[in-house]
Every structure is written in C-alpha cells, then in structure tokens.
Enzyme design. Structure first.
Site, PDB file in Angstrom:
ATOM      1  CB  CYS A 133      -0.957  -0.001   1.184  1.00  0.00           C
ATOM      2  SG  CYS A 133      -0.180  -0.251   2.792  1.00  0.00           S
ATOM      3  CG  HIS A 262      -0.233   4.501   4.018  1.00  0.00           C
ATOM      4  ND1 HIS A 262      -0.674   4.373   5.317  1.00  0.00           N
ATOM      5  CD2 HIS A 262       0.182   3.254   3.633  1.00  0.00           C
ATOM      6  CE1 HIS A 262      -0.540   3.111   5.708  1.00  0.00           C
ATOM      7  NE2 HIS A 262      -0.025   2.421   4.704  1.00  0.00           N
TER       8      HIS A 262
END
Length: 360
Positions: A133, A262
């Site tokens: 990710c 993120h």
C-alpha cells in the site's frame, strides 16, 4: 463487457479489514461479475455479508471452494497465500494476490492498472500480485511523470496510518487515544506518554512504541543493515512496477497517529527538466489523480480529507532548490482502498475483460 459472460469471482479473506472494504467497492463499481463467492477461515464460515445489496454466506477455505471460480482475489496473510493461491490456480482460477508472497517473483507480474496494465496478461504462474500500500500510494503520480520525463532517483518519507498494521493497529491506536485524551500534561515530561500507555495497556503493541501523541520511525520487520521490510518494498516494488531495474531509491517509513490514509513526501529526480506547471498538466490528465496545489490559499491534501476516496491526491509540488531536474511532492492515498482493495479489484477487472474477450 458482454452481459452474456460474467465470470465467477471469489474474495478470499472476505471478513478481514481489506476484505470488508473490497465488498463495499464491488458494490459500488460497474457490475461485471456473475457469482461472488466469499471465502474465509473455518471460524468465519457461515457468516453472512452484504454484497451488491444481497446477503452472501461465507464458506470455509478449502480446495472445493474454488470449483468454478475464474478469478480469485486474495487478502490473507503471506503464509495463507503461499499455500492456497497455487491451489486456486490449479482449480482453474486466476489469482490476484494482495499479500507480499509473490510480489518479487519474476514469474508474477506486479500491477498498477494505470501504470502497467499490459503486464496483467503475462502470468505464467496464474498469479498477479498487488503492490504494497505504501508503494501504491505514489504509483499513479510517478507513473504519469515517468512517462514524460523519465524517473531516475526517488527519495521517499512515508507517513503511514495505523490501519496499515491491520485491525490490531487500529484498535491499539484508539485504545492509546483513550488513555491520553484529556490529559494536557502528558507529553511535557520525558517518557510520560509511554508510561501512561504501558500502565493501562501494556507494552505489547504492533508499533513498537506509543503511537498516540507520537510518531514511530518504523514499519515492518528488521532487514539487513538496519532497513525495514516496508522500506525495501518501496525500493524493490517501485523498480518492478515502473520497469526501471536500476532506479535509485531510498525510503524512510514512519507510522503516524492516523487511522486510515498513507501520506508520502516524495523527492523525484528525472532525466529531463520538468517545471511545476508541466507536472501539474501531466497530473491533471492522469487517471485517478486529484491535484490540490494552491499554496497561496492553503490548499493541499491531508489524510483527513482523503480517507474514503479512491483517487490519489497530490499537492505541495515544488522544484527542488538545490537539485536539478527534481520535484518535491506530497501525496495522500487511502491505504485500504487504492492502496489495497481497489487496486486488487481493478486488476481483477482486467482479467475479467480478458476472459470475456477470449469467450467472444
């Protein structure tokens, strides 16, 4: 896709954190699937989850669970993928795997559809890997810029959400926040946040240090020379996805007290000169990229703005003052959506189109 050809899809790990987001995404995207079969561990078998407005019963992970399945999306731990992905392939499925098991296997393509969709057809083992990710968060943007100016060097600092450590990470952050909330004296004395959290929750944390009121310069497991596994994934996966085996990459991964999304500060050096305006133009044209870059108005992406969204959000684009042909960027992406479930679903859709074309 022809409505006469709707392949059967399996979601393996349907009851997990990413699996739950996957079911939401499947209900939101264009309906190209026939049966959607939900597979999980034996303890989860019998549960009913809602998919496309209907309740579907979860079945246990067995060889027979893959009978008739043409595409199987895996979101399970590495060891489960290592054992069961080849089983699914042997039963006739193309596997799209979200674990780290196969990412660097030279016979398994590592695919971001906006960047290297052609690689999805080259799968001698019947498996396509979904990137980590953290890497995925920046790939849409870097792919668009690389096509125009040729990426040569990459320095990345990540600011990774607690959900990157799974549900245990999310639960730990919330528990820590409950401990420290309302005590304005915490954080003044050395070690007092750590002591307060340890007294209430103990030291058994997925982060190795308190995350509430803190940042932790570590994500993943320890590798050679002090590097973490997450940092090496950024290096190795970026090279493979972009097709630049000699790309110079250095990453520092940091865990921050954010539940989901993120963020990355990216220092990208190109072979050719690129202006900020040119970069803006390329990113505006890129699919699934949203540009928010109005520093005069204080407009730039933050995790709180991005969570729950599918695109990658880019801002704070600057030409590096002391480095030629180099841009500085700030990138945010929901690590449970594009960083995991959405990209997996997009890859599966590529396979479904291929299967439909073959049938026609």
């Amino acid at each position: 896709m022809s409505t006469s050809r709707r392949p059967t899809l399996a979601v393996v790990g349907a009851t997990g954190a990413v699996g739950t987001v996957m079911l939401e995404i499947l209900s939101q995207r264009h309906d190209i699937w026939g049966e959607i079969r939900l597979i999980a561990s034996e303890r989860s078998a019998g549960k009913k989850l809602r998919v496309r407005g209907e309740l579907v019963e979860v079945v246990a992970l067995t060889e027979q669970a893959f009978d008739g399945v043409e595409v199987a999306m895996f979101d399970v731990p590495d060891e489960v993928s290592a054992e069961w992905a080849p089983v699914a392939v042997a039963r006739g499925a193309v596997v799209v795997d979200n674990s780290g098991t196969f990412r660097m296997d030279p016979d398994v393509p590592l695919v971001v559809p906006e960047v290297n969709s052609d690689q999805a057809r080259r799968r001698p083992k019947g498996i396509i890997a979904n990137p980590n990710c953290t890497t995925l968060t920046m790939m849409d943007a870097l792919g668009a810029l690389h096509r125009r100016w040729v990426l040569r060097e990459l320095v990345v600092a990540s600011y990774q959400a607690a959900s990157g450590a799974g549900q245990a990470g999310v639960d730990r952050l919330y528990d820590e926040l409950e401990v420290v909330a309302g005590d304005r004296g915490l954080g003044v004395g050395a070690g007092d946040v750590r002591r307060a959290i340890a007294d209430k929750l103990g030291d058994d944390s997925p982060f190795g240090a308190p995350l509430a009121m803190n940042v932790v310069p570590w994500a993943g497991s320890l590798k050679e020379d002090g590097w973490s596994s997450e940092e090496l994934k950024v290096r190795n996966e970026s090279r493979k996805i972009l097709g630049i085996p000699d790309l110079k990459v250095s990453a520092t991964c940091v865990r921050v007290p954010v539940v989901t999304t993120h963020s990355l500060a990216v220092h990208a050096t190109f072979e050719r000169y690129v202006t900020v305006d040119d970069a803006h133009g390329a990113l505006i044209e890129a699919p699934n990229v949203v540009l928010i870059d109005e520093p005069d108005e204080g407009e730039f992406p933050t995790p709180a703005d991005v969570v729950g969204s599918d695109p990658t959000f880019i801002g704070r684009i600057r030409q590096a003052l002391d480095f030629p042909n180099t841009l500085e960027l700030f990138i945010c992406g929901d690590n449970l959506r594009k960083g995991a479930a959405l990209n997996t679903a997009q890859i599966a859709e590529l396979v479904a189109e291929e299967l439909a074309g073959a049938a026609d």
